[in-house]
Design a protein around this motif. Structure first.
Motif, PDB file in Angstrom:
ATOM      1  N   UNK A   1       0.825  -1.205   0.000  1.00 40.78           N
ATOM      2  CA  UNK A   1       0.000   0.000   0.000  1.00 40.78           C
ATOM      3  C   UNK A   1       0.864   1.263   0.000  1.00 40.78           C
ATOM      4  N   UNK A   2       1.952   1.243   0.762  1.00 40.20           N
ATOM      5  CA  UNK A   2       2.842   2.403   0.794  1.00 40.20           C
ATOM      6  C   UNK A   2       3.497   2.615  -0.565  1.00 40.20           C
ATOM      7  N   UNK A   3       3.935   1.529  -1.212  1.00 42.90           N
ATOM      8  CA  UNK A   3       4.539   1.646  -2.536  1.00 42.90           C
ATOM      9  C   UNK A   3       3.537   2.171  -3.564  1.00 42.90           C
ATOM     10  N   UNK A   4       2.281   1.677  -3.484  1.00 37.28           N
ATOM     11  CA  UNK A   4       1.250   2.158  -4.408  1.00 37.28           C
ATOM     12  C   UNK A   4       0.973   3.643  -4.185  1.00 37.28           C
ATOM     13  N   UNK A   5       0.909   4.063  -2.935  1.00 39.32           N
ATOM     14  CA  UNK A   5       0.645   5.474  -2.641  1.00 39.32           C
ATOM     15  C   UNK A   5       1.799   6.349  -3.108  1.00 39.32           C
ATOM     16  N   UNK A   6       3.023   5.894  -2.909  1.00 40.62           N
ATOM     17  CA  UNK A   6       4.175   6.674  -3.366  1.00 40.62           C
ATOM     18  C   UNK A   6       4.224   6.743  -4.887  1.00 40.62           C
ATOM     19  N   UNK A   7       3.865   5.635  -5.556  1.00 37.78           N
ATOM     20  CA  UNK A   7       3.843   5.640  -7.023  1.00 37.78           C
ATOM     21  C   UNK A   7       2.755   6.581  -7.527  1.00 37.78           C
ATOM     22  N   UNK A   8       1.595   6.575  -6.865  1.00 40.23           N
ATOM     23  CA  UNK A   8       0.517   7.481  -7.265  1.00 40.23           C
ATOM     24  C   UNK A   8       0.929   8.934  -7.034  1.00 40.23           C
ATOM     25  N   UNK A   9       1.622   9.194  -5.941  1.00 43.69           N
ATOM     26  CA  UNK A   9       2.078  10.555  -5.666  1.00 43.69           C
ATOM     27  C   UNK A   9       3.131  10.979  -6.678  1.00 43.69           C
ATOM     28  N   UNK A  10       4.017  10.059  -7.058  1.00 43.46           N
ATOM     29  CA  UNK A  10       5.043  10.384  -8.049  1.00 43.46           C
ATOM     30  C   UNK A  10       4.402  10.644  -9.409  1.00 43.46           C
ATOM     31  N   UNK A  11       3.398   9.854  -9.783  1.00 44.51           N
ATOM     32  CA  UNK A  11       2.708  10.068 -11.057  1.00 44.51           C
ATOM     33  C   UNK A  11       1.961  11.403 -11.026  1.00 44.51           C
ATOM     34  N   UNK A  12       1.365  11.735  -9.908  1.00 44.55           N
ATOM     35  CA  UNK A  12       0.659  13.003  -9.776  1.00 44.55           C
ATOM     36  C   UNK A  12       1.643  14.169  -9.838  1.00 44.55           C
ATOM     37  N   UNK A  13       2.802  14.025  -9.226  1.00 44.22           N
ATOM     38  CA  UNK A  13       3.821  15.068  -9.287  1.00 44.22           C
ATOM     39  C   UNK A  13       4.345  15.244 -10.707  1.00 44.22           C
ATOM     40  N   UNK A  14       4.441  14.138 -11.439  1.00 47.25           N
ATOM     41  CA  UNK A  14       4.916  14.226 -12.823  1.00 47.25           C
ATOM     42  C   UNK A  14       3.933  15.022 -13.675  1.00 47.25           C
ATOM     43  N   UNK A  15       2.655  14.898 -13.361  1.00 50.14           N
ATOM     44  CA  UNK A  15       1.634  15.628 -14.101  1.00 50.14           C
ATOM     45  C   UNK A  15       1.606  17.090 -13.677  1.00 50.14           C
ATOM     46  N   UNK A  16       1.715  17.368 -12.371  1.00 51.45           N
ATOM     47  CA  UNK A  16       1.569  18.734 -11.867  1.00 51.45           C
ATOM     48  C   UNK A  16       2.888  19.505 -11.794  1.00 51.45           C
TER      49      UNK A  16
END
Length: 107
Positions: free
Chosen positions: A58-73
């Motif tokens: 779950x932590x890895x998924x959340x960090x990956x989602x945050x990294x993908x969101x940062x890449x977009x924003x």
């Protein structure tokens, strides 16, 4: 003068090995009780290891989602990400205030 007895009291008796050892029956009972005590420990360890694996996933998924969101924003210069592990994968975003934000808010 001290008088010492001629023979120790009580008289030592030679015993056979099977009289003073637990024998085969004692070995099996000991092994059985050890197994009965170990089984709940193994179940508990398995449950805890599964929980650790789930939290890591779950932590890895959340960090990956945050990294993908940062890449977009864009870069995360003014953001801090907190991962909450007790529930579903959740990313809580805290935005740092800037002088422009303070001026716009009238502070």
């Amino acid at each position: 003068m001290i008088l010492l007895p001629a023979a120790p009291t009580p008289t030592p008796v030679e015993m056979e090995a099977w009289v003073v050892s637990p024998g085969l029956e004692g070995f099996f009972w000991g092994f059985f009780l050890l197994a009965v005590a170990a089984i709940p420990l193994f179940w508990s360890m398995t449950r805890h290891m599964r929980r650790v694996d789930r939290n890591a996933r779950l932590r890895d998924e959340a960090e990956a989602a945050a990294a993908a969101d940062d890449a977009v924003r864009g870069p995360a210069d003014d953001r801090r990400v907190t991962v909450v592990e007790d529930g579903p994968a959740t990313v809580v975003e805290h935005r740092a205030t800037t002088a422009e934000d303070d001026a716009a808010a009238g502070r």
